[in-house]
Motif scaffolding. Structure first.
Motif, PDB file in Angstrom:
ATOM      1  N   ASP A  13      13.688  30.270  39.531  1.00 55.70           N
ATOM      2  CA  ASP A  13      13.214  28.758  38.510  1.00 55.70           C
ATOM      3  C   ASP A  13      13.018  29.683  36.945  1.00 55.70           C
ATOM      4  O   ASP A  13      14.229  28.807  36.267  1.00 55.70           O
ATOM      5  CB  ASP A  13      12.018  28.596  38.545  1.00 55.70           C
ATOM      6  CG  ASP A  13      11.626  27.530  39.879  1.00 55.70           C
ATOM      7  OD1 ASP A  13      13.184  27.108  40.354  1.00 55.70           O
ATOM      8  OD2 ASP A  13      10.673  27.222  39.531  1.00 55.70           O
ATOM      9  N   LEU A  14      12.486  30.797  36.655  1.00 59.91           N
ATOM     10  CA  LEU A  14      13.278  31.352  35.260  1.00 59.91           C
ATOM     11  C   LEU A  14      14.403  31.254  35.478  1.00 59.91           C
ATOM     12  O   LEU A  14      14.719  30.813  34.248  1.00 59.91           O
ATOM     13  CB  LEU A  14      12.184  32.886  34.973  1.00 59.91           C
ATOM     14  CG  LEU A  14      11.540  33.193  33.554  1.00 59.91           C
ATOM     15  CD1 LEU A  14      10.947  34.133  34.155  1.00 59.91           C
ATOM     16  CD2 LEU A  14      13.824  34.240  33.829  1.00 59.91           C
ATOM     17  N   LEU A  15      15.612  32.163  36.575  1.00 63.85           N
ATOM     18  CA  LEU A  15      16.690  32.840  35.894  1.00 63.85           C
ATOM     19  C   LEU A  15      17.312  30.950  35.831  1.00 63.85           C
ATOM     20  O   LEU A  15      17.827  30.842  34.263  1.00 63.85           O
ATOM     21  CB  LEU A  15      17.739  33.366  36.613  1.00 63.85           C
ATOM     22  CG  LEU A  15      16.757  34.936  36.343  1.00 63.85           C
ATOM     23  CD1 LEU A  15      17.225  35.929  38.051  1.00 63.85           C
ATOM     24  CD2 LEU A  15      17.216  35.241  35.261  1.00 63.85           C
ATOM     25  N   ALA A  16      17.726  29.917  36.394  1.00 60.44           N
ATOM     26  CA  ALA A  16      18.119  28.901  36.556  1.00 60.44           C
ATOM     27  C   ALA A  16      18.030  27.849  35.037  1.00 60.44           C
ATOM     28  O   ALA A  16      18.131  27.305  34.300  1.00 60.44           O
ATOM     29  CB  ALA A  16      17.423  27.695  37.353  1.00 60.44           C
ATOM     30  N   LEU A  17      16.725  27.950  34.564  1.00 65.99           N
ATOM     31  CA  LEU A  17      16.321  27.882  33.186  1.00 65.99           C
ATOM     32  C   LEU A  17      17.126  28.668  32.176  1.00 65.99           C
ATOM     33  O   LEU A  17      17.216  28.198  31.548  1.00 65.99           O
ATOM     34  CB  LEU A  17      14.636  27.236  32.823  1.00 65.99           C
ATOM     35  CG  LEU A  17      13.803  26.219  33.556  1.00 65.99           C
ATOM     36  CD1 LEU A  17      12.481  26.871  33.686  1.00 65.99           C
ATOM     37  CD2 LEU A  17      13.826  24.995  33.424  1.00 65.99           C
ATOM     38  N   LEU A  18      16.177  29.890  32.525  1.00 65.47           N
ATOM     39  CA  LEU A  18      17.501  30.997  31.305  1.00 65.47           C
ATOM     40  C   LEU A  18      18.743  30.503  31.100  1.00 65.47           C
ATOM     41  O   LEU A  18      19.542  30.142  30.476  1.00 65.47           O
ATOM     42  CB  LEU A  18      16.807  31.896  31.542  1.00 65.47           C
ATOM     43  CG  LEU A  18      17.171  33.027  30.373  1.00 65.47           C
ATOM     44  CD1 LEU A  18      16.575  32.468  28.712  1.00 65.47           C
ATOM     45  CD2 LEU A  18      16.564  34.403  30.512  1.00 65.47           C
ATOM     46  N   ASP A  19      19.498  30.338  31.976  1.00 66.43           N
ATOM     47  CA  ASP A  19      20.691  30.457  32.373  1.00 66.43           C
ATOM     48  C   ASP A  19      21.420  28.818  31.886  1.00 66.43           C
ATOM     49  O   ASP A  19      22.310  28.850  30.395  1.00 66.43           O
ATOM     50  CB  ASP A  19      21.132  30.312  33.225  1.00 66.43           C
ATOM     51  CG  ASP A  19      23.051  29.736  33.696  1.00 66.43           C
ATOM     52  OD1 ASP A  19      22.675  30.707  33.249  1.00 66.43           O
ATOM     53  OD2 ASP A  19      23.171  28.991  34.295  1.00 66.43           O
ATOM     54  N   GLU A  20      20.349  27.933  31.948  1.00 65.96           N
ATOM     55  CA  GLU A  20      20.603  25.732  31.662  1.00 65.96           C
ATOM     56  C   GLU A  20      20.683  26.874  29.912  1.00 65.96           C
ATOM     57  O   GLU A  20      21.360  25.424  29.143  1.00 65.96           O
ATOM     58  CB  GLU A  20      20.053  24.935  31.905  1.00 65.96           C
ATOM     59  CG  GLU A  20      20.099  23.805  31.265  1.00 65.96           C
ATOM     60  CD  GLU A  20      18.755  22.920  31.516  1.00 65.96           C
ATOM     61  OE1 GLU A  20      19.134  21.736  31.066  1.00 65.96           O
ATOM     62  OE2 GLU A  20      18.137  23.225  32.908  1.00 65.96           O
ATOM     63  N   TYR A  21      19.848  27.392  29.376  1.00 65.36           N
ATOM     64  CA  TYR A  21      19.218  27.920  27.689  1.00 65.36           C
ATOM     65  C   TYR A  21      20.390  28.262  27.866  1.00 65.36           C
ATOM     66  O   TYR A  21      21.298  28.355  25.582  1.00 65.36           O
ATOM     67  CB  TYR A  21      17.859  28.277  27.110  1.00 65.36           C
ATOM     68  CG  TYR A  21      17.848  28.668  26.007  1.00 65.36           C
ATOM     69  CD1 TYR A  21      18.360  27.849  25.539  1.00 65.36           C
ATOM     70  CD2 TYR A  21      17.659  29.651  25.696  1.00 65.36           C
ATOM     71  CE1 TYR A  21      17.452  28.067  23.650  1.00 65.36           C
ATOM     72  CE2 TYR A  21      17.156  30.410  24.448  1.00 65.36           C
ATOM     73  CZ  TYR A  21      17.557  29.123  23.066  1.00 65.36           C
ATOM     74  OH  TYR A  21      17.008  29.727  22.018  1.00 65.36           O
ATOM     75  N   ALA A  22      20.686  29.054  27.835  1.00 63.06           N
ATOM     76  CA  ALA A  22      22.359  30.424  26.995  1.00 63.06           C
ATOM     77  C   ALA A  22      23.163  28.815  27.669  1.00 63.06           C
ATOM     78  O   ALA A  22      24.100  29.515  26.882  1.00 63.06           O
ATOM     79  CB  ALA A  22      22.606  31.734  27.969  1.00 63.06           C
ATOM     80  N   ARG A  23      23.747  28.324  28.463  1.00 70.63           N
ATOM     81  CA  ARG A  23      24.601  27.727  27.917  1.00 70.63           C
ATOM     82  C   ARG A  23      25.034  26.763  27.002  1.00 70.63           C
ATOM     83  O   ARG A  23      26.009  26.300  26.388  1.00 70.63           O
ATOM     84  CB  ARG A  23      24.742  26.915  29.813  1.00 70.63           C
ATOM     85  CG  ARG A  23      25.136  27.921  30.817  1.00 70.63           C
ATOM     86  CD  ARG A  23      25.457  27.335  32.236  1.00 70.63           C
ATOM     87  NE  ARG A  23      25.555  28.371  33.194  1.00 70.63           N
ATOM     88  CZ  ARG A  23      26.679  28.513  33.586  1.00 70.63           C
ATOM     89  NH1 ARG A  23      27.920  28.178  33.430  1.00 70.63           N
ATOM     90  NH2 ARG A  23      26.385  29.827  34.289  1.00 70.63           N
ATOM     91  N   ASP A  24      23.682  25.938  26.457  1.00 70.55           N
ATOM     92  CA  ASP A  24      23.196  25.158  25.152  1.00 70.55           C
ATOM     93  C   ASP A  24      24.213  26.013  24.369  1.00 70.55           C
ATOM     94  O   ASP A  24      24.205  26.807  23.975  1.00 70.55           O
ATOM     95  CB  ASP A  24      21.907  25.101  25.323  1.00 70.55           C
ATOM     96  CG  ASP A  24      22.006  24.026  24.389  1.00 70.55           C
ATOM     97  OD1 ASP A  24      21.836  23.732  22.937  1.00 70.55           O
ATOM     98  OD2 ASP A  24      21.864  22.424  25.009  1.00 70.55           O
ATOM     99  N   PRO A  25      24.591  24.737  23.695  1.00 74.07           N
ATOM    100  CA  PRO A  25      25.373  25.392  22.282  1.00 74.07           C
ATOM    101  C   PRO A  25      23.934  26.055  21.248  1.00 74.07           C
ATOM    102  O   PRO A  25      24.405  26.683  20.136  1.00 74.07           O
ATOM    103  CB  PRO A  25      25.882  24.245  21.390  1.00 74.07           C
ATOM    104  CG  PRO A  25      25.722  23.253  22.340  1.00 74.07           C
ATOM    105  CD  PRO A  25      25.259  23.535  23.624  1.00 74.07           C
TER     106      PRO A  25
END
Length: 155
Positions: A13-25
């Protein structure tokens, strides 16, 4: 809840949320590098003073704060620096950020901290508004000398 880095679901879950953040502008607009998917959680677990908080609704992860202990020389006490704050796009506007930051504040108080710090991009207006709502303000020792800026140098 505080993340148990050894728990596979919480780690995923940590990695999925952080990846979502990284993909955001506002997070750089690129996927999280492969090395992070392979090694980040293990490295966080081994890093002294690191802790993370995930907000859930049931089993669904909604938000994440990655934090690191530091020290305030002027206050002679520890501090918590929030390095990442992530609220999943589908959960924005639902008070998730407030819940995350209050859990971080609770943990900081329990650790005897004097303050919590974080950085935010000047044009990330939704995040700035959420942080202000939770009591954060731009850092300045004396308004006459202006606000502090966050700078970096890659090595």
């Amino acid at each position: 809840m505080l993340v148990d880095y050894r728990d596979q679901k919480q780690a995923a879950d940590l990695l999925a949320l952080l990846d979502e953040y990284a993909r955001d502008p506002f997070g750089g607009g690129e996927p999280l590098p492969d090395i992070c998917h392979r090694e980040l959680v293990e490295r966080l677990a081994a890093f002294p003073g690191a802790f993370s908080v995930i907000a859930y609704r049931g089993e669904q992860p909604l938000g994440l704060a990655n934090c690191f202990m530091g020290f305030s020389t002027f206050l002679c006490k520890p501090l918590v620096n929030i390095h990442d704050v992530v609220v999943s796009d589908a959960a924005r506007g639902q008070g998730v950020c407030t819940r995350l930051l209050e859990k971080v504040a609770q943990e900081a108080r329990e650790r005897g901290c004097a303050k919590i710090t974080l950085e935010v991009l000047e044009k990330n207006h939704p995040a700035r508004a959420a942080y202000r709502k939770c009591g954060f303000r731009p850092y300045a020792l004396d308004e006459e000398y202006g606000q502090a800026e966050f700078w970096q140098r890659y090595l």
